[in-house]
Design an enzyme around this catalytic site. Structure first.
Site: not given
Ligand SMILES: CC(C)(COP(=O)(O)O)[C@@H](O)C(=O)NCCC(=O)O
Ligand SMILES: Nc1ncnc2c1ncn2[C@@H]1O[C@H](COP(=O)(O)OP(=O)(O)O)[C@@H](O)[C@H]1O
Length: 250
Positions: A89, A96, A98-99, A177
């Site tokens: 980025y 994020g 977590d990513r 559905t």
């Molecule tokens: C993409 C996400 C919402 C995933 O969150 P999760 O599904 O793991 O709760 C999180 O990594 C986030 O808020 N990311 C910020 C934007 C980005 O990664 O570009």
């Protein structure tokens, strides 16, 4: 270690050798400070520090800060470069956390030997590409299965669920559905993985990549995953361990 996601929280107790015990908690349990009693229920001492990844509502972070006050709390954050990984980025802070942690975990697993495709099936389904040099190539974000299903239910009054099944089948056309929605959402989840694999097949130097599959909905995607897939449901927690080592947290 705490992985506070948008649906629920994953907690793990770890020492310098690895994870001792892990569990899943609701955001409410996490906010209420159940982690401390959870540690004691496993006969472990209160940890010397807490390392947390947080991407959910700010109030959950405030609540964690409150109960963790007597301990040292570190909030993991996204970096431009860390532990051999370079963020793709331009505004690297916006990836994020977590990513970012899944990328750190992937790089530690590969040790530069092969590229990694990371599929995280949480509230959102995210896909990230990490080459064998630790260069993040970027990724995708789509709604996860539940979010996708609920978005249609919320906006289209003619669509409803009346079947017992809460999961769809990505392989079957539906003649009602409920199944139309469930099967369609499941097919969309599988479809984005197939598309990611198609994109990967065109990348130079990606002949020997591995897929890392994680997150709460990983089982639903197993059928579409290639043989070169490693299933690591708590990959974010593994990333927190790499993060702790990188910062030499004690
Ligand atoms: C993409 C996400 C919402 C995933 O969150 P999760 O599904 O793991 O709760 C999180 O990594 C986030 O808020 N990311 C910020 C934007 C980005 O990664 O570009
Ligand atoms: N026992 C469960 N409780 C809650 N969600 C579950 C459970 N089993 C599977 N899921 C699925 O996992 C998703 C949450 O996955 P998770 O990786 O924890 O997401 P996040 O990190 O966004 O909180 C939910 O959207 C749900 O579809």
């Amino acid at each position: 270690m705490i992985d506070s996601g948008n649906s629920r929280s994953k907690v793990a107790l770890a020492d310098h050798q690895g994870i001792l015990v892990s569990d899943i908690m609701s955001s409410e349990q996490l906010a209420a400070g159940d982690v401390l009693s959870w540690c004691q229920s496993h006969d472990y001492a209160i940890p010397s520090y807490v390392l947390a990844s947080h991407v959910s509502q700010p109030q959950t972070r405030t609540a964690i800060s409150r109960w963790a006050q007597p301990l040292t709390i570190h909030w993991a954050s996204t970096h431009a470069q860390q532990a051999g990984v370079t963020n793709a980025y331009q505004q690297w802070q916006t990836l994020g956390c977590d990513r970012w942690l899944t990328l750190l975990a992937a790089q530690q697993r590969s040790q530069g030997r092969f590229p990694s495709l990371i599929v995280d099936t949480g509230t959102a389904l995210t896909i990230d590409w990490l080459d064998s040099h630790g260069q993040h190539l970027g990724g995708w974000i789509i709604p996860g299965f539940e979010l996708m299903r609920d978005a249609v239910l919320a906006r289209a009054p003619g669509v409803f669920i009346d079947s017992d099944s809460s999961r769809g089948r990505a392989t079957a056309p539906a003649s009602n559905t409920s199944d139309g929605l469930l099967n369609g959402c499941q097919a969309a989840q599988s479809g984005v993985v197939r598309q990611a694999l198609a994109v990967t097949a065109e990348l130079p130097a990606w002949q020997h990549f591995r897929v890392l599959l994680c997150g709460g909905n990983h089982q639903e995607l197993l059928a579409v995953m290639p043989d070169n897939t490693d299933v690591v449901p708590d990959l974010v927690i593994h990333g927190l361990q790499v993060y702790a080592e990188d910062l030499r947290l004690r």
